[in-house]
Enzyme design. Structure first.
Site, PDB file in Angstrom:
ATOM      1  N   GLU A   1       0.185   1.670  -1.165  1.00  0.00           N
ATOM      2  CA  GLU A   1       0.142   0.478  -2.005  1.00  0.00           C
ATOM      3  C   GLU A   1      -0.802  -0.645  -1.573  1.00  0.00           C
ATOM      4  OE1 GLU A   1       3.750   2.700  -2.825  1.00  0.00           O
ATOM      5  OE2 GLU A   1       3.330   1.667  -0.950  1.00  0.00           O
TER       6      GLU A   1
ATOM      7  N   GLU B   1      -0.521   5.073   3.702  1.00  0.00           N
ATOM      8  CA  GLU B   1       0.572   4.616   2.846  1.00  0.00           C
ATOM      9  C   GLU B   1       0.050   4.605   1.417  1.00  0.00           C
ATOM     10  OE1 GLU B   1       0.706   0.694   1.656  1.00  0.00           O
ATOM     11  OE2 GLU B   1      -1.296   1.571   1.567  1.00  0.00           O
TER      12      GLU B   1
ATOM     13  N   HIS C   1       8.058  -6.311 -17.501  1.00  0.00           N
ATOM     14  CA  HIS C   1       8.713  -5.539 -16.452  1.00  0.00           C
ATOM     15  C   HIS C   1       9.623  -6.351 -15.534  1.00  0.00           C
ATOM     16  CE1 HIS C   1       4.951  -3.423 -17.553  1.00  0.00           C
ATOM     17  NE2 HIS C   1       5.747  -2.379 -17.546  1.00  0.00           N
TER      18      HIS C   1
ATOM     19  N   GLU D   1      -3.597  17.472  -0.282  1.00  0.00           N
ATOM     20  CA  GLU D   1      -4.059  18.728   0.297  1.00  0.00           C
ATOM     21  C   GLU D   1      -5.509  18.644   0.756  1.00  0.00           C
ATOM     22  OE1 GLU D   1      -3.179  21.989  -2.299  1.00  0.00           O
ATOM     23  OE2 GLU D   1      -1.066  21.431  -2.485  1.00  0.00           O
TER      24      GLU D   1
ATOM     25  N   ASP E   1       6.803   8.600  10.008  1.00  0.00           N
ATOM     26  CA  ASP E   1       6.501   9.994  10.307  1.00  0.00           C
ATOM     27  C   ASP E   1       5.073  10.093  10.829  1.00  0.00           C
ATOM     28  OD1 ASP E   1       4.781  10.995   7.707  1.00  0.00           O
ATOM     29  OD2 ASP E   1       6.262   9.486   7.186  1.00  0.00           O
TER      30      ASP E   1
ATOM     31  N   ARG F   1       3.831  -6.822   1.761  1.00  0.00           N
ATOM     32  CA  ARG F   1       4.409  -5.483   1.605  1.00  0.00           C
ATOM     33  C   ARG F   1       5.123  -5.100   2.886  1.00  0.00           C
ATOM     34  NH1 ARG F   1       5.207  -0.371   0.727  1.00  0.00           N
ATOM     35  NH2 ARG F   1       4.085   1.280   1.831  1.00  0.00           N
ATOM     36  N   ILE F   2       6.340  -4.601   2.757  1.00  0.00           N
ATOM     37  CA  ILE F   2       7.113  -4.090   3.886  1.00  0.00           C
ATOM     38  C   ILE F   2       7.503  -2.651   3.547  1.00  0.00           C
ATOM     39  CG2 ILE F   2       7.968  -6.190   5.003  1.00  0.00           C
ATOM     40  CD1 ILE F   2      10.349  -6.173   3.144  1.00  0.00           C
TER      41      ILE F   2
END
Length: 236
Positions: free
Chosen positions: A181, A179, A4, A162, A204, A87-88
């Site tokens: 990850e 989040e 990858h 849900e 949000d 991670r950002i």
């Protein structure tokens, strides 16, 4: 190169910043790094290596969700020698005192499941951040006078969730945000003896439904990049 990642040996720095969006990886590299070079574009997942204040840095996208991040983090650590992975990304607030535009430093993560869960069987492994990175990032955010929260977060692999009952319990137990990850990143770092941290901007709010306007996301994302870079090399 790996399945990858098309980078050549030596193309990837030991310090890697990991946004989910490959286009944000390109923006961050072109904005904050000197002489950024494209080192991966397999399947459209962009990675760039350059320097920041003389330090080599790679900024590489991971895609959305823990299965996608697991692929890239595994290969970056095992095949390219990444030792510090930050991670950002963005997150949704789960507490009223956590506001849109605030920064969350994930001290620990909770998850229903991740790609690593099957190897633990009945054990509930607790993925946590590297303390050196965490404390350095907090100092950097404080220096920049950015409202910052440190604590537990929830890593979900379901974007359109849900489970209101689950959200209620997370809020009840003071989980700061959600989040997709960090739990897998922290688990892989622990497994391979690397350092990891998630620095998140609240884009949000789950409770108030407030959202960061699109034209302001880039500026807030820039704060995360600068905090991550400072933290990575303060503790190096």
């Amino acid at each position: 190169m790996t399945v990858h990642i098309g980078a050549k040996p030596g193309d990837i720095a030991e310090t890697v910043l990991l946004p989910g969006d490959p286009y944000r990886a390109r923006w961050a590299a072109q904005t904050f790094l000197e002489n950024p070079v494209l080192v991966n574009e397999v399947r459209g997942m962009l990675g760039f290596t350059g320097t920041w204040k003389g330090h080599r840095v790679t900024i590489h996208g991971t895609g959305m969700g823990m299965p996608s991040l697991s692929i890239y983090a595994n290969e970056l650590i095992r095949d390219y020698g990444a030792r510090t992975l930050i991670r950002i990304g963005s997150a949704g607030a789960l507490q009223h005192h956590v506001k849109v535009r605030d920064i969350v430093l994930a001290q620990a993560t909770t998850t229903l499941g991740s790609p690593s869960r099957s190897i633990f069987k009945e054990l509930n492994f607790a993925p946590v951040a590297d303390f050196g990175l965490l404390s350095a990032a907090h100092a950097a955010a404080t220096q920049r006078k950015i409202p910052t929260h440190v604590g537990g977060i929830y890593s979900s692999d379901t974007f359109y969730d849900e489970r209101q009952d689950l959200s209620d319990q997370l809020q009840r137990h003071n989980c700061l945000c959600v989040e997709m990850e960090a739990a897998e990143l922290y688990t892989l770092a622990a497994r391979h003896g690397a350092r990891a941290l998630a620095i998140l901007t609240i884009s949000d709010h789950i409770l108030t439904h407030e959202a960061l306007p699109a034209d302001q996301r880039e500026r807030s994302f820039g704060d995360m990049v600068e905090i991550a870079l400072q933290a990575a090399f303060t503790t190096a």
